[in-house]
Design a protein around this motif. Structure first.
Motif, PDB file in Angstrom:
ATOM      1  N   MET A   1       0.832  -1.179   0.000  1.00  0.00           N
ATOM      2  CA  MET A   1       0.000   0.000   0.000  1.00  0.00           C
ATOM      3  C   MET A   1       0.876   1.241   0.000  1.00  0.00           C
ATOM      4  N   ARG A   2       0.310   2.326  -0.497  1.00  0.00           N
ATOM      5  CA  ARG A   2       1.075   3.547  -0.648  1.00  0.00           C
ATOM      6  C   ARG A   2       0.201   4.740  -0.278  1.00  0.00           C
ATOM      7  N   PHE A   3       0.810   5.724   0.383  1.00  0.00           N
ATOM      8  CA  PHE A   3       0.098   6.947   0.754  1.00  0.00           C
ATOM      9  C   PHE A   3       0.255   8.006  -0.335  1.00  0.00           C
ATOM     10  N   ILE A   4      -0.831   8.650  -0.686  1.00  0.00           N
ATOM     11  CA  ILE A   4      -0.798   9.849  -1.516  1.00  0.00           C
ATOM     12  C   ILE A   4      -1.274  10.971  -0.606  1.00  0.00           C
ATOM     13  N   ILE A   5      -0.407  11.935  -0.362  1.00  0.00           N
ATOM     14  CA  ILE A   5      -0.648  12.939   0.666  1.00  0.00           C
ATOM     15  C   ILE A   5      -1.153  14.242   0.053  1.00  0.00           C
ATOM     16  N   GLY A   6      -2.097  14.870   0.740  1.00  0.00           N
ATOM     17  CA  GLY A   6      -2.593  16.177   0.327  1.00  0.00           C
ATOM     18  C   GLY A   6      -4.078  16.141   0.002  1.00  0.00           C
ATOM     19  N   SER A   7      -4.746  17.260   0.262  1.00  0.00           N
ATOM     20  CA  SER A   7      -6.198  17.282   0.085  1.00  0.00           C
ATOM     21  C   SER A   7      -6.614  17.197  -1.378  1.00  0.00           C
ATOM     22  N   LYS A   8      -5.897  17.871  -2.279  1.00  0.00           N
ATOM     23  CA  LYS A   8      -6.281  17.818  -3.697  1.00  0.00           C
ATOM     24  C   LYS A   8      -6.116  16.423  -4.267  1.00  0.00           C
ATOM     25  N   GLN A   9      -4.960  15.799  -3.997  1.00  0.00           N
ATOM     26  CA  GLN A   9      -4.722  14.452  -4.513  1.00  0.00           C
ATOM     27  C   GLN A   9      -5.677  13.443  -3.891  1.00  0.00           C
ATOM     28  N   THR A  10      -5.917  13.569  -2.585  1.00  0.00           N
ATOM     29  CA  THR A  10      -6.833  12.653  -1.904  1.00  0.00           C
ATOM     30  C   THR A  10      -8.230  12.764  -2.494  1.00  0.00           C
ATOM     31  N   THR A  11      -8.704  14.003  -2.670  1.00  0.00           N
ATOM     32  CA  THR A  11     -10.031  14.228  -3.244  1.00  0.00           C
ATOM     33  C   THR A  11     -10.122  13.607  -4.636  1.00  0.00           C
ATOM     34  N   LYS A  12      -9.097  13.829  -5.447  1.00  0.00           N
ATOM     35  CA  LYS A  12      -9.092  13.298  -6.813  1.00  0.00           C
ATOM     36  C   LYS A  12      -9.136  11.771  -6.823  1.00  0.00           C
ATOM     37  N   LEU A  13      -8.350  11.141  -5.962  1.00  0.00           N
ATOM     38  CA  LEU A  13      -8.312   9.675  -5.920  1.00  0.00           C
ATOM     39  C   LEU A  13      -9.632   9.080  -5.453  1.00  0.00           C
ATOM     40  N   VAL A  14     -10.288   9.732  -4.491  1.00  0.00           N
ATOM     41  CA  VAL A  14     -11.605   9.247  -4.042  1.00  0.00           C
ATOM     42  C   VAL A  14     -12.609   9.389  -5.182  1.00  0.00           C
ATOM     43  N   GLU A  15     -12.591  10.540  -5.861  1.00  0.00           N
ATOM     44  CA  GLU A  15     -13.523  10.760  -6.977  1.00  0.00           C
ATOM     45  C   GLU A  15     -13.302   9.752  -8.105  1.00  0.00           C
ATOM     46  N   GLN A  16     -12.042   9.355  -8.326  1.00  0.00           N
ATOM     47  CA  GLN A  16     -11.718   8.392  -9.386  1.00  0.00           C
ATOM     48  C   GLN A  16     -11.918   6.944  -8.948  1.00  0.00           C
ATOM     49  N   GLY A  17     -12.255   6.741  -7.678  1.00  0.00           N
ATOM     50  CA  GLY A  17     -12.467   5.384  -7.181  1.00  0.00           C
ATOM     51  C   GLY A  17     -11.192   4.611  -6.952  1.00  0.00           C
ATOM     52  N   LYS A  18     -10.064   5.303  -6.814  1.00  0.00           N
ATOM     53  CA  LYS A  18      -8.773   4.626  -6.645  1.00  0.00           C
ATOM     54  C   LYS A  18      -8.321   4.511  -5.195  1.00  0.00           C
ATOM     55  N   ALA A  19      -8.947   5.281  -4.294  1.00  0.00           N
ATOM     56  CA  ALA A  19      -8.544   5.242  -2.880  1.00  0.00           C
ATOM     57  C   ALA A  19      -9.219   4.058  -2.190  1.00  0.00           C
ATOM     58  N   THR A  20      -8.423   3.284  -1.423  1.00  0.00           N
ATOM     59  CA  THR A  20      -8.993   2.173  -0.666  1.00  0.00           C
ATOM     60  C   THR A  20      -9.328   2.589   0.756  1.00  0.00           C
ATOM     61  N   GLN A  21      -8.613   3.593   1.272  1.00  0.00           N
ATOM     62  CA  GLN A  21      -8.863   4.167   2.597  1.00  0.00           C
ATOM     63  C   GLN A  21      -8.413   5.615   2.551  1.00  0.00           C
ATOM     64  N   VAL A  22      -8.944   6.416   3.466  1.00  0.00           N
ATOM     65  CA  VAL A  22      -8.500   7.799   3.584  1.00  0.00           C
ATOM     66  C   VAL A  22      -8.213   8.096   5.053  1.00  0.00           C
ATOM     67  N   TYR A  23      -7.038   8.665   5.294  1.00  0.00           N
ATOM     68  CA  TYR A  23      -6.665   9.126   6.626  1.00  0.00           C
ATOM     69  C   TYR A  23      -6.952  10.619   6.691  1.00  0.00           C
ATOM     70  N   VAL A  24      -7.594  11.063   7.783  1.00  0.00           N
ATOM     71  CA  VAL A  24      -7.916  12.475   7.948  1.00  0.00           C
ATOM     72  C   VAL A  24      -7.482  12.907   9.351  1.00  0.00           C
TER      73      VAL A  24
END
Length: 76
Positions: A1-24
């Motif tokens: 697993m790999r972290f993509i850090i930052g609100s813009k990237q996190t938002t984009k990955l969730v919208e694209q269906g690529k995020a498996t989990q989100v840390y907030v």
């Protein structure tokens, strides 16, 4: 697993269906938190809460704080 850090990237990955989990981070900007929580609920992505931006940054292996980070699988 790999972290993509930052609100813009996190938002984009969730919208694209690529995020498996989100840390907030609990102490992140409330508007950012509200937005990502809504997106994650819509996309059925689990949220893991971190006590602070500093501790989330440490979890992600960076020396600065992070408001949020998406977890993606390494397949790409």
């Amino acid at each position: 697993m790999r972290f993509i850090i930052g609100s813009k990237q996190t938002t984009k990955l969730v919208e694209q269906g690529k995020a498996t989990q989100v840390y907030v981070a609990q102490d992140a900007d409330p508007r950012l938190k509200d937005n990502i929580v809504r997106l994650c609920e819509t996309a059925s992505v689990p949220i893991i809460w971190s006590d602070s931006m500093k501790s989330l940054g440490e979890t992600c292996g960076i020396e600065v704080g992070a408001a949020m980070a998406a977890v993606i699988t390494e397949i790409e």
